[in-house]
Write a protein that holds these residues in place. Sequence first.
Motif, mmCIF file in Angstrom:
data_model
loop_
_atom_site.group_PDB
_atom_site.id
_atom_site.type_symbol
_atom_site.label_atom_id
_atom_site.label_comp_id
_atom_site.label_asym_id
_atom_site.label_seq_id
_atom_site.Cartn_x
_atom_site.Cartn_y
_atom_site.Cartn_z
ATOM 1 N N ARG A 87 0.809 -1.219 0.000
ATOM 2 C CA ARG A 87 0.000 0.000 0.000
ATOM 3 C C ARG A 87 0.841 1.267 0.000
ATOM 4 O O ARG A 87 0.337 2.344 -0.331
ATOM 5 C CB ARG A 87 -0.948 -0.018 1.195
ATOM 6 N N ASN A 88 2.111 1.166 0.391
ATOM 7 C CA ASN A 88 2.970 2.352 0.421
ATOM 8 C C ASN A 88 3.793 2.516 -0.857
ATOM 9 O O ASN A 88 4.645 3.398 -0.925
ATOM 10 C CB ASN A 88 3.902 2.310 1.630
ATOM 11 N N ILE A 89 3.545 1.662 -1.833
ATOM 12 C CA ILE A 89 4.174 1.837 -3.143
ATOM 13 C C ILE A 89 3.131 2.420 -4.081
ATOM 14 O O ILE A 89 2.070 1.841 -4.298
ATOM 15 C CB ILE A 89 4.708 0.505 -3.700
ATOM 16 N N GLU A 90 3.451 3.581 -4.620
ATOM 17 C CA GLU A 90 2.556 4.264 -5.557
ATOM 18 C C GLU A 90 3.073 4.072 -6.979
ATOM 19 O O GLU A 90 4.268 4.272 -7.242
ATOM 20 C CB GLU A 90 2.497 5.756 -5.238
ATOM 21 N N THR A 91 2.204 3.670 -7.885
ATOM 22 C CA THR A 91 2.616 3.472 -9.278
ATOM 23 C C THR A 91 1.998 4.542 -10.172
ATOM 24 O O THR A 91 0.850 4.929 -9.988
ATOM 25 C CB THR A 91 2.194 2.078 -9.793
ATOM 26 N N LYS A 92 2.799 4.980 -11.131
ATOM 27 C CA LYS A 92 2.341 5.973 -12.098
ATOM 28 C C LYS A 92 2.634 5.420 -13.492
ATOM 29 O O LYS A 92 3.796 5.161 -13.823
ATOM 30 C CB LYS A 92 3.077 7.292 -11.887
ATOM 31 N N ILE A 93 1.594 5.192 -14.298
ATOM 32 C CA ILE A 93 1.756 4.647 -15.651
ATOM 33 C C ILE A 93 1.821 5.812 -16.633
ATOM 34 O O ILE A 93 0.936 6.667 -16.667
ATOM 35 C CB ILE A 93 0.597 3.705 -16.002
ATOM 36 N N VAL A 94 2.888 5.829 -17.422
ATOM 37 C CA VAL A 94 3.106 6.923 -18.368
ATOM 38 C C VAL A 94 3.218 6.364 -19.781
ATOM 39 O O VAL A 94 4.078 5.512 -20.047
ATOM 40 C CB VAL A 94 4.389 7.709 -18.021
ATOM 41 N N ALA A 95 2.353 6.821 -20.682
ATOM 42 C CA ALA A 95 2.437 6.452 -22.097
ATOM 43 C C ALA A 95 3.499 7.333 -22.745
ATOM 44 O O ALA A 95 3.378 8.561 -22.748
ATOM 45 C CB ALA A 95 1.091 6.641 -22.779
ATOM 46 N N SER A 96 4.528 6.691 -23.288
ATOM 47 C CA SER A 96 5.707 7.451 -23.722
ATOM 48 C C SER A 96 5.898 7.504 -25.225
ATOM 49 O O SER A 96 6.961 7.902 -25.701
ATOM 50 C CB SER A 96 6.957 6.848 -23.078
#
Length: 325
Positions: free
Chosen positions: A200-209
């Motif tokens: 729960r303390n890992i935040e993921t951010k998905i970026v289309a590159s």
Amino acid sequence: MRKFIVAVLSASCIVILYFTVSTLVQVFAFDLSTPAVAEEQQKGYRLVLITLEQDTPFWEKVELGAASAAKQNGASLEVWGTYGANRDDFLKNIEIAIASKVDGIIVQGLDTDEFKNLTKIRAASNGIPIITVANDVPMNESLRRTYVGSDHLKAGEMIARQLVSDMGFSGEVVLMVSDRQEFFQRSRLTGILNVLGQYRNIETKIVASGDSRENVAEATNQVLNDAPGAQAFIAVAANHARSIIQEIGKRRQVSNLFIYSFDDSPETLTLLQEGKLDALIMQAPERMGEESVSLMVKWLRGELVPLNPDGYFTEMRVMRAEEAS
């Protein structure tokens, strides 16, 4: 006279009905999953390996393994590829292979409607079996016989576990993906999220590159603005790794971040040796080529029917920077 004509027409209808029913029975009784094997054709099959990226070290290894297996099995193997990932030429090669009535097609899976139509309609209607190699396409969408290559879902899970082992149980992780994600990329991403989602303390951010180096650099620069506290990056598309690292290096110390990728290409191996990548997934492309040809020949001979629809997964392992230096 009228009775005679009626009798003739009735007899004709009965004959036509008989042959129609007979033909339908034969069609529906035919097991489409079983190859028609002539006794005299136990070897000498004509196979074609079609790739989208012929000029890469990865696919050169696939070709090497396929050629070796073809020689061992007495089959002929032609390798048709495109340079610069030209999708139109790639699809045209598949069309030519189908029109040439080859015995089997081993092909790099491409997750597009055009590819699926060729394999699901054109190849299937001509009785030509398809095996996807390295990159898969769902069976129900392509009617491919099987897949040979890495389990990309598992690969994503493996690299995510390595990240957690290195970074710990908290932090912000950026997942760099292509705008147009292939099935294998989506599988990798799912595997990564399966693991990281447990913390729960890992935040993921998905970026289309995007797909070009310029687009990847621009997306990386933007995410550095939007998420300055990011501690880790995963290049889900391996060919984006260098552009991501170059852009990060203009603004931050690369060594202060955890950076991961897939595929042991010369470029990513160099980055690993330089300590700019913390780890990557090693695959077995030569084995993919060998097994895909071997399975195709076994299916054509009727020795292994049906092939496993879930695929045949080849070896993978995590390679860390310490091993490469």
